[in-house]
Motif scaffolding. Sequence first.
Motif, short mmCIF file in Angstrom:
data_model
loop_
_atom_site.label_atom_id
_atom_site.label_comp_id
_atom_site.label_asym_id
_atom_site.label_seq_id
_atom_site.Cartn_x
_atom_site.Cartn_y
_atom_site.Cartn_z
N THR A 66 30.71 32.92 40.72
CA THR A 66 30.63 34.08 41.62
C THR A 66 30.12 35.28 40.84
OG1 THR A 66 32.53 33.27 42.88
CG2 THR A 66 31.94 35.57 43.17
N GLY A 67 28.94 35.77 41.21
CA GLY A 67 28.36 36.89 40.49
C GLY A 67 27.84 36.49 39.13
N PHE A 108 30.25 40.67 38.63
CA PHE A 108 31.27 40.61 39.68
C PHE A 108 31.96 41.97 39.70
CE2 PHE A 108 35.60 40.23 41.12
CZ PHE A 108 35.56 39.33 42.17
N SER A 109 31.98 42.62 40.87
CA SER A 109 32.58 43.95 40.96
C SER A 109 33.61 44.00 42.08
CB SER A 109 31.52 45.02 41.20
OG SER A 109 32.11 46.30 41.26
N SER A 110 34.83 44.35 41.70
CA SER A 110 35.88 44.60 42.68
C SER A 110 36.30 46.07 42.65
CB SER A 110 37.10 43.71 42.41
OG SER A 110 37.59 43.92 41.09
N TYR A 142 32.92 42.61 45.85
CA TYR A 142 34.14 42.06 46.44
C TYR A 142 34.58 42.88 47.66
CZ TYR A 142 38.76 39.83 46.41
OH TYR A 142 39.88 39.12 46.74
N PRO A 182 38.62 37.36 37.07
CA PRO A 182 37.53 37.52 38.04
C PRO A 182 36.30 36.71 37.64
CG PRO A 182 37.56 39.37 36.56
CD PRO A 182 38.74 38.52 36.19
N GLY A 183 35.30 36.73 38.53
CA GLY A 183 34.03 36.08 38.21
C GLY A 183 33.20 37.00 37.33
N GLY A 184 31.90 36.81 37.39
CA GLY A 184 30.99 37.63 36.61
C GLY A 184 30.55 36.93 35.35
N PHE A 196 27.89 40.18 42.81
CA PHE A 196 28.86 39.94 43.88
C PHE A 196 29.73 41.17 44.04
CE2 PHE A 196 32.83 38.57 45.74
CZ PHE A 196 32.45 37.66 46.71
N LYS A 226 27.00 32.50 45.08
CA LYS A 226 27.60 33.81 45.33
C LYS A 226 26.84 34.96 44.67
CE LYS A 226 31.07 32.23 47.75
NZ LYS A 226 31.20 32.53 49.19
N ALA A 281 32.38 41.73 34.39
CA ALA A 281 33.41 41.78 35.43
C ALA A 281 33.90 43.22 35.51
CB ALA A 281 34.55 40.83 35.13
#
Length: 255
Positions: free
Chosen positions: A112-113, A117-119, A144, A87-89, A142, A138, A93
């Motif tokens: 991204t982020g 970055f959080s999914s 997700y 992932p990004g971050g 970010f 982004k 992440a």
Amino acid sequence: MTELRHALSDKMVQLVLIAAHGSPYFIDAELYVIRNVTIIGENPTVTLDAAASAKSPRRILRIDANASVEVHNLTLTGAWTPQGSDPGGGAVANEGTLRMHGCTISGCTANTGSAIFSSGTLMLSQCTMAGNDARGHKGAVFVYLGSTAEIRGCVFEYNENGGLDTHGSTLIEDTIFRNNSIHTEGAAIYNAHQLTLIRAQIIGNVAWDYNGVAGGIMNAGVDASLNMRDCLIADNIATTRGGGLLNTQGGANLS
């Protein structure tokens, strides 16, 4: 940081305290958290620094999908991930559940982020995101698609290429977005799904490229839904249109 790494890998440890003495702590490899744990800095000046010894890309924290993690009173800085990272971050992440309180993330970079970055599920309170750079436009944070975020009492400032980019369901209360910038659209916030802002301040953000739009908030996408209550939008700039707010698709409700 060998002790911290060992503590995070010990299944019997549920609480990790990081002393102010010895800070900053230099991170030489990503800390991958795969279980439930609380990490607390002795005070907010306790710093995890990925830049001091880093000649290669380095994220600070990655939260596994099965983990629930709390982080209090830490400063994360100097982290970066290369373009195409999944992932990004830049600093964090999050694929599980992450609660951060009283933390600062600054000087981090990602596509991204740039900060987070959080999914998964993300909760930020009394946190500051400052001076991060999202090279892919982004956002510092970010969110997700399909994930959730709650952001309360936070400050997003001086981030390059966006403050918040959300494609999930996000609630923001009592939070300030100021002096963020972006080349393209949504310098403070880009929303593509469900966003609620309560008592937020969107001040002095800039979409500065020749076709920059939405210096403050960009609400775009067929699923975009924006609800705002008791918010302040002031002194935002876009070179073409939508200095404060641009709604191109979806719905926006301001009260």
